[in-house]
Enzyme design. Structure first.
Site, PDB file in Angstrom:
ATOM      1  N   HIS A  20       0.801  -1.226   0.000  1.00 34.39           N
ATOM      2  CA  HIS A  20       0.000   0.000   0.000  1.00 34.39           C
ATOM      3  C   HIS A  20       0.836   1.280   0.000  1.00 34.39           C
ATOM      4  CE1 HIS A  20      -3.188  -2.811   1.286  1.00 34.39           C
ATOM      5  NE2 HIS A  20      -4.039  -1.918   0.887  1.00 34.39           N
ATOM      6  N   ASP A  47       0.802  -0.478  -7.621  1.00 34.49           N
ATOM      7  CA  ASP A  47       0.242  -0.832  -6.317  1.00 34.49           C
ATOM      8  C   ASP A  47      -1.099  -1.519  -6.532  1.00 34.49           C
ATOM      9  OD1 ASP A  47      -1.106  -0.696  -3.750  1.00 34.49           O
ATOM     10  OD2 ASP A  47       0.360   0.819  -3.161  1.00 34.49           O
ATOM     11  N   HIS A  49      -3.519  -1.615  -4.695  1.00 37.21           N
ATOM     12  CA  HIS A  49      -4.639  -0.768  -4.267  1.00 37.21           C
ATOM     13  C   HIS A  49      -4.537   0.582  -4.961  1.00 37.21           C
ATOM     14  CE1 HIS A  49      -7.913   1.024  -2.242  1.00 37.21           C
ATOM     15  NE2 HIS A  49      -7.953   0.191  -1.230  1.00 37.21           N
ATOM     16  N   GLU A  97     -14.050  -8.068  -0.049  1.00 37.66           N
ATOM     17  CA  GLU A  97     -14.707  -6.753  -0.227  1.00 37.66           C
ATOM     18  C   GLU A  97     -15.023  -6.498  -1.688  1.00 37.66           C
ATOM     19  OE1 GLU A  97     -11.669  -4.254   1.830  1.00 37.66           O
ATOM     20  OE2 GLU A  97     -12.906  -4.489   3.594  1.00 37.66           O
ATOM     21  N   GLU A 103     -19.350  -1.341   1.635  1.00 38.55           N
ATOM     22  CA  GLU A 103     -18.415  -0.599   2.482  1.00 38.55           C
ATOM     23  C   GLU A 103     -18.639   0.903   2.315  1.00 38.55           C
ATOM     24  OE1 GLU A 103     -14.259  -1.520   1.880  1.00 38.55           O
ATOM     25  OE2 GLU A 103     -13.619   0.203   3.086  1.00 38.55           O
ATOM     26  N   CYS A 121     -16.525   3.227   2.429  1.00 43.07           N
ATOM     27  CA  CYS A 121     -15.516   3.748   1.502  1.00 43.07           C
ATOM     28  C   CYS A 121     -15.906   3.526   0.043  1.00 43.07           C
ATOM     29  CB  CYS A 121     -14.160   3.072   1.731  1.00 43.07           C
ATOM     30  SG  CYS A 121     -13.256   3.690   3.150  1.00 43.07           S
ATOM     31  N   CYS A 174     -10.440   2.915   7.722  1.00 40.58           N
ATOM     32  CA  CYS A 174     -10.469   3.627   6.440  1.00 40.58           C
ATOM     33  C   CYS A 174     -11.721   4.476   6.280  1.00 40.58           C
ATOM     34  CB  CYS A 174     -10.366   2.633   5.285  1.00 40.58           C
ATOM     35  SG  CYS A 174     -11.520   1.246   5.392  1.00 40.58           S
TER      36      CYS A 174
HETATM   37 ZN   LIG Z   1     -13.480   1.800   4.406  1.00 38.69          ZN
END
Ligand SMILES: [Zn+2]
Length: 643
Positions: free
Chosen positions: A152, A204, A206, A314, A330, A332, A407
């Site tokens: 990350h 990356d 992510h 997720e 989620e 986020c 997060c």
């Molecule tokens: Zn989150």
């Protein structure tokens, strides 16, 4: 008071570059001055953001920065190599808040001091060559860039860059921007295509740095950042991470047919694709954005706008795989969907993107924060069953003060703190109102400034009045989004030459200061059903009113749980204003019954029988989904079996 010298205050999270090819541009200096979102932002400003430093202290995030800065001793605290992003997201939220406070003339001293203190800590933690990640710097992991799948590091960089841009735009100061540029420049010396002379040809797993680098280009004018963003976007899908969908590596984005894998990763990557399409006119990335957004909206989005059907990884699920009690959604991912959708709205000018933003904002996003701003949900299910045993932890369906993986809370804070920037745009020939909120919004017509004030009690009431405050002498177009859920509306005031096109009500005329347009959207409550392919909710209906999705909570239905509740789909729905309930909501009453459920046996299946057992009449009370889980713990459901 804040130091505002040479700031670009009034500019939000997205500012288009001079070469941008987009249908719309964000407007500068929008202000929300009252109503629904104003109230949420007061909570954000007075509860969430001020608590941030203390929560980051107790979770160890600030300790980690002090540790690598040599200001303290001990070990890294926390479980993740992305702990620093919680700090960056808070800095971004605080920066947008400083901009708002400065515009409103509020004292920014205390918040400014906290931002300065934490910015100095971030700067002190940065290494000589620009690298910054407290996990690896404190000796965790196998060293820099040894683990692009889980490390990350660039994801961290992305959030640092976005925080720094917010800080620069809000205050005109460059301390944090200097840190972010040093890190971005360092990344540019390390990552590049094979043959470029840079040591690592990779990305990356992510995404996040991509959209951040595109914005850094917009902020600095340095084209290297945009080129680096494009390199990273195109590096996905070639097998560096085993062609795993989770890592956004199964296929290149330009060839993808649908959204897949980790929802937040997918949507941050798509936000970057939209940024690149806007800044470079890249048609294949623009087409990918349109295609994937449609696949998501049509087949992979819950009624609340929430996305992510799998707790496992997720992830997005298959088309129409939209479970209720195991909906992941989620918080986020709601933020990421809104960020992607806004860039697509700017790119294309299409109202449908803002339709989904509205739905997501009022439901899947807002449910993530408690009414008092003190606690949070990471996952946002559409049902909590009777007898649910809550495992606690981050994925609990009960609100939590802070998460081990935190997060979501600062992501909510940063979106709320800059929310007004998602509400209006200009195409250079007028003003488009995407979301209805009381405030002042600016546009432009043939290079001349214009502005309107908006007055509304939306979403509780459907009436919105738009008054022209400043206008050039030449004609321009006021565009008001007619939401996709709306089947009837009335138009009052100055209405000549109004026409509806693709979800926009457009009024083009020569305006005079004081001209008023009154749009009244019919907020009659309605029942909705799902596409028959959504097996999870077949035979069920949900209650909606305006942009709000409703749910039943056990607290309003004493005498049992909710598993046995059936709604009479032909019965009346009644609207009640309840200033005393959940901070003031409109509830919807319905009729239904509790059906007689068989005694649990050893086996819950039996020969098919279409006859329905008689039930006991029950008055149903539905509350807005975003306000659920703010009272006693109990069952909840959005989708109701219908008779
Ligand atoms: Zn989150």
């Amino acid at each position: 008071m804040s130091r505002m010298s040479s700031s670009t205050a009034g500019v939000g999270p997205v500012r288009l570059g001079p070469q941008a090819r987009a249908a719309l541009r964000p407007t500068e200096a929008p202000a929300v001055t009252g109503g629904f979102w104003y109230d949420r932002r007061v909570i954000n400003a007075q509860v969430c953001i001020p608590q941030g430093p203390r929560l980051l202290e107790s979770a160890g995030n600030l300790h980690n920065l002090r540790l690598v800065a040599g200001e303290t001793e001990g070990a890294f605290r926390g479980d993740y190599p992305f702990q620093d992003t919680d700090v960056y997201k808070w800095l971004e939220a605080a920066s947008w808040q400083l901009a708002q406070d400065a515009v409103a003339g509020r004292d920014t001293g205390a918040l400014s001091a906290e931002v300065d203190r934490i910015t100095a800590l971030v700067a002190a933690a940065q290494q000589e060559d620009g690298y910054l990640n407290t996990w690896f710097q404190s000796g965790r992991g196998d060293g820099r860039y040894s683990d692009l799948r889980w490390g990350h590091e660039l994801y961290n960089a992305g959030h640092l860059i976005q925080a720094a841009i917010a800080h620069h735009r809000a205050t005109g100061r460059t301390e944090l921007l200097d840190v972010a540029r040093r890190f971005a420049d360092h990344i540019g010396t390390v990552f590049g295509p094979a043959g470029s002379g840079r040591p690592i040809d990779g990305f990356d797993a992510h995404p996040e740095v991509e959209t951040a680098l595109a914005e850094l280009y917009r902020e600095t004018g340095d084209r290297h950042y945009l080129d680096l963003a494009r390199y990273f976007v195109d590096r996905h899908g070639h097998g560096l991470h085993g062609h795993e969908a989770y890592c956004q590596d199964r296929v290149p984005l330009r060839e993808a047919e649908t959204v897949e894998g980790h929802a937040v990763r997918q949507l941050y990557l798509l936000a970057a694709a939209a940024d690149l399409a806007i800044e470079t006119g890249d048609e294949s990335l623009a087409a990918a954005g349109v295609r994937l957004w449609h696949a998501m909206a049509a087949t992979k989005t819950h009624l609340t706008g929430g996305v992510g059907a799998h707790h496992e990884e997720e992830d997005f699920g298959d088309p129409y795989e939209l479970p209720t009690e195991r909906a992941y959604c989620e918080t986020c991912a709601a933020v990421a969907s809104i960020q992607f959708g806004w860039r697509m709205a700017l790119l294309t000018g299409q109202a449908r993107y803002s339709d989904l933003i509205e739905r997501t904002l009022f439901n899947g996003f807002l449910a993530g924060m408690s009414l008092d701003g003190e606690s949070w949900l990471y996952v946002n299910p559409l049902q909590v069953r009777d007898g649910h045993v809550d495992g606690g932890g981050d994925k609990s369906s009960r609100r939590t003060r802070w998460f081990r993986c935190a997060c979501c809370p600062p992501n909510v804070m940063r979106l709320l703190a800059g929310l007004e920037h998602y509400f209006a745009s200009t195409d250079g020939r007028g003003l488009q109102i995407h979301q209805y909120a009381s405030g002042v919004f600016h546009g432009e017509a043939d290079g001349a400034p214009l502005n309107v004030s908006v007055n509304t009690d939306y979403p509780w009431r459907g009436r919105t009045a738009v008054t022209v405050e400043r206008t050039p002498g030449t004609p321009w177009t006021l565009s008001l989004r007619i939401p996709q859920w709306c089947t009837e509306y009335t138009l009052g005031g100055v209405t000549t030459d109004a026409e509806v096109q693709d979800g926009w009500l457009r009024i083009r005329r020569s305006w005079t200061t004081g001209d008023e347009v009154v749009l009244d959207l019919d907020l009659a409550p309605r029942l909705v059903s799902a596409d028959p392919r959504v097996d999870a909710v077949r035979g069920c209906v949900a209650i909606e009113r305006g942009p709000l999705v409703y749910c039943l909570e056990q607290a309003d239905h004493p005498g049992g749980g909710l598993d046995d509740v059936v709604i009479d789909a032909a019965g009346p729905l009644t609207v009640k204003e309840r200033p005393d309930l959940l901070g003031g909501v409109v509830t919807i009453g319905g009729t239904g019954y509790r059906r007689s459920l068989p005694e649990p046996g050893w086996w819950p299946y039996a020969p098919a029988d279409s006859s329905q057992a008689p039930g006991t009449p029950l008055e149903l009370v539905a509350v807005p989904y975003h306000a659920w889980a703010n009272r006693t713990v109990g069952s909840m459901r959005v989708w109701l079996p219908a008779s």
